[in-house]
Design an enzyme around this catalytic site. Sequence first.
Site, mmCIF file in Angstrom:
data_model
loop_
_atom_site.group_PDB
_atom_site.id
_atom_site.type_symbol
_atom_site.label_atom_id
_atom_site.label_comp_id
_atom_site.label_asym_id
_atom_site.label_seq_id
_atom_site.Cartn_x
_atom_site.Cartn_y
_atom_site.Cartn_z
ATOM 1 N N MET A 155 26.107 -16.801 14.430
ATOM 2 C CA MET A 155 26.299 -16.353 15.770
ATOM 3 C C MET A 155 26.511 -14.865 15.783
ATOM 4 O O MET A 155 26.023 -14.090 16.737
ATOM 5 C CB MET A 155 27.359 -17.114 16.210
ATOM 6 N N LYS A 199 14.993 -4.908 37.348
ATOM 7 C CA LYS A 199 15.405 -6.398 37.535
ATOM 8 C C LYS A 199 15.925 -6.698 36.263
ATOM 9 O O LYS A 199 15.680 -6.002 35.034
ATOM 10 C CB LYS A 199 14.401 -7.372 37.835
ATOM 11 N N ARG A 214 2.781 -18.698 41.076
ATOM 12 C CA ARG A 214 4.390 -18.661 41.048
ATOM 13 C C ARG A 214 5.025 -18.526 42.208
ATOM 14 O O ARG A 214 5.374 -19.647 42.823
ATOM 15 C CB ARG A 214 4.697 -17.063 40.168
ATOM 16 N N TYR A 241 24.246 -20.576 6.386
ATOM 17 C CA TYR A 241 24.346 -21.920 6.790
ATOM 18 C C TYR A 241 23.043 -22.845 6.417
ATOM 19 O O TYR A 241 22.015 -22.246 6.319
ATOM 20 C CB TYR A 241 24.479 -21.967 8.361
#
Length: 823
Positions: free
Chosen positions: A766, A490, A588, A717
Amino acid sequence: MPAIHYTISKIQHIIGASGKLITDTPITNLLTDSRKINNPGASVFFALSDRRDGHTFIPEVYKAGVHNFVVKHLPDDVAAYPKANFLVVSNVLKALQKLAAQHRKAFDLEIIGVTGSNGKTIVKEWLYQLLCPDKKIVRNPKSYNSQIGVALSVWQIEEQHNLGIFEAGISTTHEMEQLEHMIKPTVGVLTHIGTAHNEGFKDDAEKLTEKLKLFTHSNLLVYQYDDLAAYKGKVPGKRHFTWSRKFNQADLYVFSETVIAKKYYLRAKFKDTEIECLVPFVDEASIENAISCWATLLALDYDPVVIDDRMERLVPVSMRMELKQGINDCSIIDDSYNSDIQSLEIALNFLNQQNQHPKRTLILSDIFQSGLEQDVLYKQVANLVKEKKTDKIIGVGKAISEHRALFKTTESVFFDDTDTLLEQLSQLNFNNETILIKGSRSFEFERLSKALVQKAHETVLEINLNALQNNLNHYKAKLNPGVKLMAMVKAFSYGSGSFEVANMLQFNKVDYLAVAFIDEGVSLRDAGINLPIMVLNPEPSAYDKMVAFNLEPEIYSYKLLDDFIKFAQQKNIAAYPIHIKIDTGMRRLGFEEFEIEHLCDVLKDNKYVHVQSIFSHLAGSDADIHDTFTLLQLDLFTKIYRQIENSLSYTVIKHIANTSAITRWPVAQMDMVRLGIGLYGIDGAIKEEPSPLQTVASLKTSIAQIKHVKAGETIGYNRNGSLPEDGKIATVRIGYADGYLRAFGNGAGKMLVNGTLAPTVGNVSMDMCMIDITGAIGVKEGDEVVVFNEEYRIEELAKQIGTIPYEILTNVSQRVKRVYFYE
Ligand SMILES: *Cc1c(COP(=O)(O)O)cnc(C)c1O
């Protein structure tokens, strides 16, 4: 094909096997792996019991046309093999080794035996490069240096060879004697002695003693003086040749080392004269291996000037094939570094495993130094190409072109040289195919691979398929007989890839795959995967697709079950396989205990669905603090599956164990296990050091720019970062859009730069971030930077920001190119 002609009766005699032969047939191939059958009529299969009992493969091997078997016991259904010869021995591996040793004995040729902790394969391959201008050499394919690998390697010796170079690898005591019997080296080379594979030995002395056994009957032994200085008198070998970079009493004393224009210049004292040597490498491991080769050639009386000339032309040894995304929806297998018939067979096996494209193409150059007549050689190549179901061959070179007639049954095209092929590349219209590029060094096929591979962004996730296979085998070996294995693929195989991983799993015959969503299953089917596939989260809106692609839903609620039964009714589908999920405490997905009675009523005699399996999931199988809870889950699950199975008129597969449960809860294996993260090299329940698992994924990026910054200057930043003192930072090409989470900013994350851990400085951007490389030595722009690998592990990285390895792995974004390696 050995020049000595073997028949099965002769082999029976050599290995001293009992058993009555039905017919006597010529034998050329020794087969130990049911997946790698070649020329079945002339093969004998050794049913080795390595991790899995080799006898279980007899039916499929027989079906593939192999009629000769060496076994420990006859199969129970021996009548089912009317054409088979069964040779019965008490130990199948020993029988294989005996045959190899006997074969070796039949030849009187010089053999160089290579062992050590590191560098065996490199030294073997470099000795081959250095000696092949004047010798016809036989050597181990790749690094086939194990108990089985050496036997198969030695079997390759033929009449025309006048030199053998064989490496031997051991992991514990008493293994080297066997290898020595088979190799019987006349010359020995001991490579770097380090701490690799220490676990099988009491201490370093025991390990060294064991390794030296390879040289018991050697006339000459070449080694580093420093390694055995304390060992005087006990070193085997009639004559010794030593080298050292520290001690001038060595036969070859290297006293000066300098780097000149990216090459390494060595000066040494030899027989009271000064000699020199230039090697095209500068890293420490390569230098040591190169000196080892230099010493060996000197010991063999080669002229120092000739040696220097050849050493300068050494080329890197790449044992691994790389699987990459190519242009026009192609997959490229890059094996462009070397070419010989043994490694061609290995590469064609790998090509043959690829199901993602309808067509398989081989680009192959002339093969040099095979020691065979050209006709014989290319006939063998043509046979391999045909047997491995290659659809098209593109031959490059004069020799292969001259033998084009041999390739008539396959689509083929030939070119005189690489330049001509490159000029006409676009006319070949590659599209939706798997292309294996395999060339001798001088053909420079790396130019070809550059043209065919999609341009990679400089950040790549490397996936080691051998490691994946190793991990799969680790867990397989833990299973009780008959227990099935479902591999969890998966979320893009936990970030590691889709069909690339699935092909490997299919080739290794796992029983089931599981994906999260229908679309993931559809992509696998599109890529030619035909294993049964369970879908954990089937969306009713896509049931049509699910059924069209033969995917099996997990059913976890009445709603889902009703929806599916209605759908099946409408479409006239009968007995569709479904998997019933039980909630035993995970809270779940799944049916709860109070719902089971009604569930049984619905399922009983229902003709639209067939319960293929019943399963549940453990919430804390990895840790002992949850053991009481795990036991409760197991009890409840047992109670519920019995109830369901009793109400059905057939038996179903029951399963509950994930990775950690395979490690910690043998009783939880039931009929099948679901292996997830362990496949990818991570299992929190394994406490052994070093772990028996191997690292599958390595994330690497590179340095875009290096800057000198002053103490206190702000970096990045929001001006969050700074260095306490003047220093150096590197801007690397990975950011949060690649999956390098912002949480790794401001020192939380570290990266490996030239062996030094460099912490991040400031916020992660990013597409980039900055690391402090003040303490790292010899770092340049463009250098590789490791985000995680086997050395700086995912587990460690995850801990840094309070998460788990699963999250780090699956976060690596899809824009990061995956490159697959296979040896
Ligand atoms: C993901 C998953 C697994 C595998 O778990 P690991 O801990 O990765 O081995 C098994 N079963 C189910 C239902 C899962 O969702």
